[in-house]
Design a protein around this motif. Structure first.
Motif, short mmCIF file in Angstrom:
data_model
loop_
_atom_site.label_atom_id
_atom_site.label_comp_id
_atom_site.label_asym_id
_atom_site.label_seq_id
_atom_site.Cartn_x
_atom_site.Cartn_y
_atom_site.Cartn_z
N LYS A 1 30.06 53.78 11.74
CA LYS A 1 29.52 55.63 12.45
C LYS A 1 28.60 55.00 13.28
O LYS A 1 29.14 56.01 14.00
N SER A 2 28.53 54.23 13.71
CA SER A 2 27.66 53.94 15.18
C SER A 2 28.54 53.71 16.64
O SER A 2 28.27 53.76 17.44
N THR A 3 29.75 52.55 15.90
CA THR A 3 30.86 52.76 16.95
C THR A 3 31.17 53.51 16.92
O THR A 3 32.20 53.86 18.10
N ILE A 4 31.90 54.29 16.10
CA ILE A 4 32.91 55.97 16.41
C ILE A 4 31.75 57.12 17.29
O ILE A 4 32.17 57.57 17.96
N LYS A 5 30.49 57.15 17.01
CA LYS A 5 29.55 57.94 18.22
C LYS A 5 29.57 57.26 19.20
O LYS A 5 29.72 57.42 20.38
N GLN A 6 29.42 55.94 19.55
CA GLN A 6 29.75 55.27 21.14
C GLN A 6 30.71 55.84 21.83
O GLN A 6 30.93 55.92 22.60
N ILE A 7 32.04 55.33 21.21
CA ILE A 7 33.59 55.79 21.18
C ILE A 7 33.29 57.20 22.16
O ILE A 7 33.98 57.20 23.30
N LYS A 8 33.12 57.58 21.02
CA LYS A 8 33.01 59.14 21.26
C LYS A 8 31.97 59.52 22.75
O LYS A 8 32.17 60.35 23.19
N THR A 9 30.70 58.88 22.79
CA THR A 9 30.15 58.93 23.75
C THR A 9 30.81 58.47 25.39
O THR A 9 30.88 58.82 26.47
N LEU A 10 31.63 57.48 25.55
CA LEU A 10 31.98 57.08 26.32
C LEU A 10 33.98 57.77 26.63
O LEU A 10 33.89 57.74 28.09
N ILE A 11 34.34 58.88 25.53
CA ILE A 11 35.61 59.22 26.22
C ILE A 11 35.55 61.38 26.65
O ILE A 11 36.10 61.50 26.95
N THR A 12 34.51 60.85 25.60
CA THR A 12 34.12 62.55 26.47
C THR A 12 34.21 63.15 27.31
O THR A 12 34.93 64.31 27.41
N PRO A 13 33.42 62.77 28.61
CA PRO A 13 33.96 63.34 29.52
C PRO A 13 35.01 62.91 30.19
O PRO A 13 35.92 63.89 30.95
N TRP A 14 36.51 62.20 29.67
CA TRP A 14 37.57 62.32 30.04
C TRP A 14 38.19 63.37 29.06
O TRP A 14 39.42 63.75 29.89
N ALA A 15 37.47 63.68 28.03
CA ALA A 15 38.53 65.01 27.30
C ALA A 15 38.03 66.50 28.20
O ALA A 15 38.84 67.17 27.64
N ILE A 16 36.77 66.24 28.67
CA ILE A 16 36.19 67.47 29.46
C ILE A 16 36.95 67.45 30.77
O ILE A 16 37.87 69.04 31.02
N TYR A 17 37.15 66.84 31.24
CA TYR A 17 37.25 67.06 32.84
C TYR A 17 38.62 65.99 33.82
O TYR A 17 39.54 66.45 34.42
#
Length: 220
Positions: free
Chosen positions: A203-219
């Motif tokens: 779950k920690s790994t998933i959270k870190q990955i989401k943090t990294l890729i969220t800006p790319w999903a938005i912008y």
């Protein structure tokens, strides 16, 4: 997502067998291959799965089954995690004269579901087998049931390669895009399985990955 199975029979042999391997063979180390298959199957749960059929001499025979999509090209590299586990975790470097190299395929055969199920019966693999009781993921759950399988004509379009360039490296290297997606899918699918420590780590790994890729999903 609907499952659509595709089946591939593999004959593997040691690429550069050591004197130890040639003298004694791999037969007495079959349990190592079951451990490696169990590790592989847990890593790629719901994506692809290995059943070890036989360990004989310097050769392995196994079935590789894709449970979702079939790659455009099927080579021994699909078994890298399996080979790497044997080499690094079970000391199979003693069986090869060539550093980081264990297996090359001598045969890869695409099969329809009937031929795959027949092959399982020919190697006398069944649910009550002692191997299956100890290594449950080795049991091919498709062996005695009706499953949706890839159409034969579609399977024929899959490129099968036994070239030496497609051998299996047992050293750590950079993940391919396909391997990356497989690992991410595995983490997502199994995030609620395992010990509390394992679940928290995933779950920690998933959270870190989401943090990294969220800006790319938005912008973008």
């Amino acid at each position: 997502m609907n499952q659509s199975y595709s089946f591939f029979y593999f004959d593997l042999k040691l690429k550069s067998p050591s004197e130890l391997a040639l003298e004694n063979g791999l037969d007495d180390f079959a349990e190592d291959t079951y451990d490696a298959a169990e590790f592989f199957n847990n890593r790629f749960q719901g994506i692809k799965k290995i059943t070890v059929l036989e360990v004989e001499g310097v050769a392995l025979r196994l079935m590789l089954v894709y449970e979702r999509t079939t790659p455009d090209k099927v080579t021994a590299k699909e078994l890298t995690v399996f080979s790497r586990y044997l080499y690094n975790e079970r000391g199979w470097d003693k069986f090869t004269k060539e550093a980081s190299k264990l297996f090359i395929p001598s045969k890869i055969v695409p099969m329809d579901v009937f031929d795959a199920q027949t092959t399982i019966m020919e190697f006398d693999i069944h649910p009550a087998d002692e191997r299956i009781l100890k290594w449950p993921s080795l049991w091919p759950d498709w062996a005695e049931t009706v499953v949706d399988s890839v159409e034969t004509d579609e399977l024929k379009r899959t490129l099968i390669s036994c070239d030496e360039d497609d051998d299996i490296s047992s050293l750590e290297d950079e993940l391919t895009d396909e391997q990356l997606l497989a690992v991410l899918n595995s983490i997502l699918l199994t995030q609620n399985l395992g010990s509390n420590e394992a679940k928290e780590a995933k779950k920690s790994t998933i959270k870190q990955i989401k943090t990294l890729i969220t800006p790319w999903a938005i912008y973008g």
